[in-house]
Design a protein around this motif. Structure first.
Motif, PDB file in Angstrom:
ATOM      1  N   VAL A 194       6.260  22.055  52.754  1.00 52.34           N
ATOM      2  CA  VAL A 194       4.842  21.963  53.113  1.00 52.34           C
ATOM      3  C   VAL A 194       3.963  22.525  52.004  1.00 52.34           C
ATOM      4  O   VAL A 194       2.931  21.940  51.678  1.00 52.34           O
ATOM      5  N   VAL A 195       4.385  23.654  51.396  1.00 52.01           N
ATOM      6  CA  VAL A 195       3.565  24.187  50.305  1.00 52.01           C
ATOM      7  C   VAL A 195       3.517  23.185  49.149  1.00 52.01           C
ATOM      8  O   VAL A 195       2.465  22.969  48.543  1.00 52.01           O
ATOM      9  N   VAL A 255       1.041  20.657  50.075  1.00 53.21           N
ATOM     10  CA  VAL A 255      -0.318  21.177  49.888  1.00 53.21           C
ATOM     11  C   VAL A 255      -0.725  21.052  48.427  1.00 53.21           C
ATOM     12  O   VAL A 255      -1.834  20.598  48.111  1.00 53.21           O
ATOM     13  N   ILE A 279       2.136  32.921  52.736  1.00 49.80           N
ATOM     14  CA  ILE A 279       2.400  31.500  52.494  1.00 49.80           C
ATOM     15  C   ILE A 279       2.726  30.782  53.806  1.00 49.80           C
ATOM     16  O   ILE A 279       2.269  29.661  54.036  1.00 49.80           O
ATOM     17  N   TYR A 280       3.491  31.452  54.681  1.00 46.84           N
ATOM     18  CA  TYR A 280       3.786  30.836  55.983  1.00 46.84           C
ATOM     19  C   TYR A 280       2.487  30.582  56.742  1.00 46.84           C
ATOM     20  O   TYR A 280       2.316  29.545  57.382  1.00 46.84           O
ATOM     21  N   LEU A 320      -0.498  30.160  55.447  1.00 48.10           N
ATOM     22  CA  LEU A 320      -1.171  29.058  54.768  1.00 48.10           C
ATOM     23  C   LEU A 320      -0.594  27.726  55.223  1.00 48.10           C
ATOM     24  O   LEU A 320      -1.321  26.759  55.469  1.00 48.10           O
ATOM     25  N   LEU A 321       0.733  27.729  55.344  1.00 41.67           N
ATOM     26  CA  LEU A 321       1.447  26.514  55.726  1.00 41.67           C
ATOM     27  C   LEU A 321       0.965  26.009  57.087  1.00 41.67           C
ATOM     28  O   LEU A 321       0.592  24.844  57.253  1.00 41.67           O
ATOM     29  N   PHE A 366      -2.684  24.949  56.967  1.00 35.60           N
ATOM     30  CA  PHE A 366      -2.835  23.642  56.332  1.00 35.60           C
ATOM     31  C   PHE A 366      -2.427  22.516  57.287  1.00 35.60           C
ATOM     32  O   PHE A 366      -3.088  21.480  57.359  1.00 35.60           O
ATOM     33  N   LEU A 367      -1.349  22.734  58.025  1.00 41.45           N
ATOM     34  CA  LEU A 367      -0.897  21.698  58.963  1.00 41.45           C
ATOM     35  C   LEU A 367      -1.959  21.451  60.049  1.00 41.45           C
ATOM     36  O   LEU A 367      -2.158  20.306  60.466  1.00 41.45           O
TER      37      LEU A 367
END
Lengths: 640, 158
Positions: A563-564, A567, B61-62, B64-65, B68-69
């Motif tokens: 996923v990163v 992004v 980061i998790y 952010l993940l 973002f989803l």
């Protein structure tokens, strides 16, 4: 593919042959020396030349670092090492010439330091004359019969007319000239009557004046400064010469490197030989060696002037552990050794651990592009740096894990995640007409991925139990293996069958559970206690359950990479072709770095906690034989 | 009603991003402070300390993940919304963000403290750095589990 059997060796040699013997052992590199207890009053600790050697080594080391600093050597990480035969390396000519070079360099360095000190002293001196540069009189100012002159400084805060007024108030004829001024002080030249000199000075001191005396200097400040700067430039020439003296030719530098290795290996031989014991005439030492080297060692000792005896380890001995594995498995020994080396009488976990580690690492990183980069980095490092020891194994591990990552990336359709479809869309405006994933895409179908992760977890747990069962059977505890492992497997099999046929599954599950209840309390004496501890053992199911759930991190970490990366690509897409390139580069470098660490640490954790927990006996001491280890040079075979 | 759905979903995305982000900042910060002391003595330990410092960064980061989803789902990035943004769906999204938001925040700080203590291992026994890393990774397990549940919840909203 296992832990190598060790044997003990006892060596007895004449005291004068000690160094030769240690060098020999170092060359063979197959014997680990152990501390030998002195038993009788006649024996004494070995006296060695270690202190002298370490003194010489530090001289060479400091010379080498000076030479590296002052000579323009084109030696990078990738320049080849010096090739030298062992005879040359340990020859006294090499050592002596290196030592004399080192002595010369260190003397030059001492000279250089004293020159630099002198220069800075002179510069400081010159500073004191600078304010008086404009004074055209000798610094020891001329005195007359009726008048006298002197120099002084007054804080800049005091105005010049005020100073003059102060002086004139005492002596009407006093004159004050400002030679120069800076932000802190006025530098003044004063003339007054001889009779009132003292009074003028006292009144100026009320303005915080300081009288400056340059006793005996019959030159002007300008002349003096010139003189000093001449002297400094003379010194600078000498400094340059000394620095040139520090620069060495590449040959001499290589000589220093070789001598450094020769001395440090001799030193470690000497230090190791301190583990032995000695009398005035003889030297005795013990050690461990891998059994397979027995014949070779016997041949070597047979030709040397040494008495030897081999024996098997006895009860209570703790031989060091050496694992022997194929070239494919050996790199994974680093992972195990980070946890702890296996116990000598335990089992080598590497062959069964390696495939799981590579598999899990690949699933967690799960990007063909990242895997390819990792693999290439490993190959490049191996080819260019020619590393040895642990770092070499690490690079081999990187290649294997990189390959695994490429495979999983292909199965899950990730090449810098969706870089290919994104670029295709960026330039054509259309979506890619086919799916890249050879199997399925975990971000789109996370449930499949979760089940897959847990199934893999189950497989590894069962594998761990199988190894435990093997160990029990090997030790003759066949029944224990059936009770402790077998019944659990029956229960597991029942649970799995439940998915397809719940009735049959429950019967099998029940049979397994019954078996556990009946057998797990067998160590207890009382029949009621037997039953209860058997029943309680079913509670272990929570342990297996949480172990298997722990493998859900395979999904989570592969998602995090994917996923990163998505992004990054999406952000890149928003910024157009050039922006895409920049965002792509920075973003993926960042993502690789973070996820490499994550994938490594978490695959290691799954091995250490979930897998090793099932069977592994740690606590071994890694086999560390005395060996000639050179840092800077390669020893080549002697030509006959 | 649609506006409330969007607001709730965005609140979820914001929580999922800023709480673990704050936690990671704090965790990474704690390790960095400890690491500087060691590197001042021995600059060659920079690489090892950096590895330890990177560990509490993952919670951010998790977060952010998941954030973002959510944005992807409500159509703020990359095309149209994938679901109808009703009040209920918005609330679902908000709920699905909570596991990683809170566990991410807390575990990042705790992991930071373990990693900072691991810096002591680097100072005294640099060859044992991997053990310190494994201790820190034990803490991260729960952030991983929270991420998993957040992801599955979010993925389940149709």
């Amino acid at each position: 593919m296992s832990i190598v059997r060790m044997k003990r060796v006892k060596l007895l040699a004449m005291a004068e042959d000690r160094e030769k013997l240690m060098r020999l052992l170092g060359r063979i590199g197959a014997v680990e020396l152990s501390e030998t207890a002195a038993e009788e009053e006649t024996s004494q600790p070995v006296s060695t030349e270690a202190d002298g050697l370490s003194e010489k080594l530090s001289a060479i080391l400091s010379a080498e670092s000076l030479a590296r600093k002052y000579s323009k050597l084109k030696k990078g990480m990738f320049s080849p090492r010096v090739q030298i035969t062992e005879k040359q390396l340990f020859s006294s000519e090499l050592l002596e010439s290196a030592l004399s070079e080192a002595e010369r360099i260190n003397e030059n360095a001492a000279e250089l330091t004293s020159l630099q000190e002198r220069r800075s002293k002179l510069m400081a001196l010159s500073e004191t004359f600078t304010p008086w540069k404009e004074l055209e009189l000798p610094l020891d100012t001329p005195q007359g019969k009726a008048f006298e002159t002197f120099l002084c400084t007054v804080p800049a805060a005091v105005e010049l007319p005020e100073i003059a007024a102060k002086a004139v108030a005492v002596d009407g004829c006093a004159e004050i000239y400002e030679v120069s001024a800076d932000r802190e002080l006025h530098y003044l030249f004063c003339v007054c009557h001889r009779a009132s000199g003292e009074a003028v000075r006292d009144s100026l001191k009320e303005l915080s004046a300081a009288i400056v005396r340059f006793g005996g200097i019959q030159k002007t400040a300008k002349e003096k400064i010139q003189e000093i700067s001449d002297e400094i430039s003379g010194i600078e020439k000498e400094i340059k010469k000394a620095e040139e003296g520090l620069a060495v030719t590449p040959e001499v530098y290589d000589l220093l490197l070789s001598a450094q290795d020769a001395l440090s290996t001799s030193l470690s031989c000497e230090r190791e030989s301190e583990k032995g014991i000695a009398t005035s005439r003889a030297f005795y030492i013990e050690g461990w060696f891998p059994e397979r080297e027995e014949k070779m060692l016997a041949e070597v000792f047979e030709t040397g002037k040494v008495a030897y005896e081999f024996s098997d380890p006895e009860e209570g001995d703790e031989p060091p552990t050496l694992t022997y594995n194929s070239r494919l498995i050996a790199p994974f020994e680093v992972v195990t050794n980070m946890y702890s080396a296996p116990a000598y009488r335990g089992i080598d976990p590497n062959p069964t651990m390696a495939p799981f580690f590579a598999l899990f690492f690949g699933i967690m990183l799960s990007d063909a592009g990242y895997g390819l980069l990792l693999m290439l980095a490993g190959i490049f490092a191996l080819a260019k740096l020619k590393p040895r020891g642990g770092f070499r194994q690490f690079m081999q591990l990187a290649i294997i894990c990189g390959i695994s990552t490429v495979i999983w990336g292909a199965l899950f359709g990730g090449f810098f995640r969706d870089a290919i479809p994104s670029v295709y869309k960026l330039f054509t405006g259309k979506t890619l007409p086919f799916d890249l994933a050879l199997w399925f895409n975990p971000t789109e179908d996370p449930m499949t991925m979760l089940i897959f992760s847990l199934v893999l977890g189950g497989v590894q747990i069962v594998a761990g139990m199988a190894v435990k069962a093997y160990m029990m059977i090997r030790d003759g505890e066949v029944w224990a293996a059936i009770f402790d492992i077998g019944f659990w497997w029956v229960a597991f099999a029942g649970a799995i069958t439940c998915i397809f046929n719940s009735t049959v599954g429950l019967y099998i599950l029940g049979a397994g559970a019954l078996g556990l209840i009946l057998t797990q309390g067998r160590a207890k004496k009382n029949i009621i206690m037997k039953f209860f501890s058997g029943l309680l053992s079913l509670y272990d199911v929570t342990g297996y359950f949480s172990d298997i759930l722990s493998y859900s991190r395979l999904l989570a970490l592969s998602l995090s990479t994917a996923v990163v990366a998505t992004v990054i690509n999406t952000m890149g897409m928003l910024t157009g072709p050039i922006g895409f390139f920049i965002v792509f580069l920075i973003g993926h470098v960042f993502n690789i770095a973070i996820n490499l660490v994550g994938s490594f640490v978490h695959s290691a954790r799954l091995q250490y906690v979930e897998y090793f927990g099932k069977f592994y006996e740690s606590g071994g001491r890694p086999f560390a034989p005395l060996a000639i280890k050179t840092k800077n040079i390669d020893i080549i075979k002697e030509e006959n | 009603m649609e506006i409330y759905g969007t607001i709730l979903a965005l609140l979820g995305a914001a929580l999922a991003t800023f709480l673990p982000g704050m936690g990671s900042s704090k965790g990474v910060g704690i390790v960095g402070e400890a690491a500087s002391g060691v590197v001042a003595e021995d600059p060659s330990k920079f690489g090892q300390t950096l590895l330890l410092q990177a560990l509490p960064a993952t919670q951010g980061i998790y977060g952010l993940l998941i954030g973002f989803l959510v944005l992807l789902k409500v159509g703020f990035v990359g095309g149209d919304a994938q679901i109808e943004l009703t009040y209920v769906n918005g609330f679902y999204i908000l709920l699905s963000c909570l596991p990683i938001a809170f566990v991410g925040y807390y575990s990042a700080i705790r992991q930071g403290r373990v990693a900072a203590a691991g810096i002591g291992v680097v100072a005294k026994r640099p060859e044992e750095v991997s053990k310190a890393m494994i201790y820190a990774a034990m803490v991260e397990t729960y952030a991983v589990l929270a991420l998993l549940v957040s992801f599955l919840m979010l993925n389940g909203i149709k």
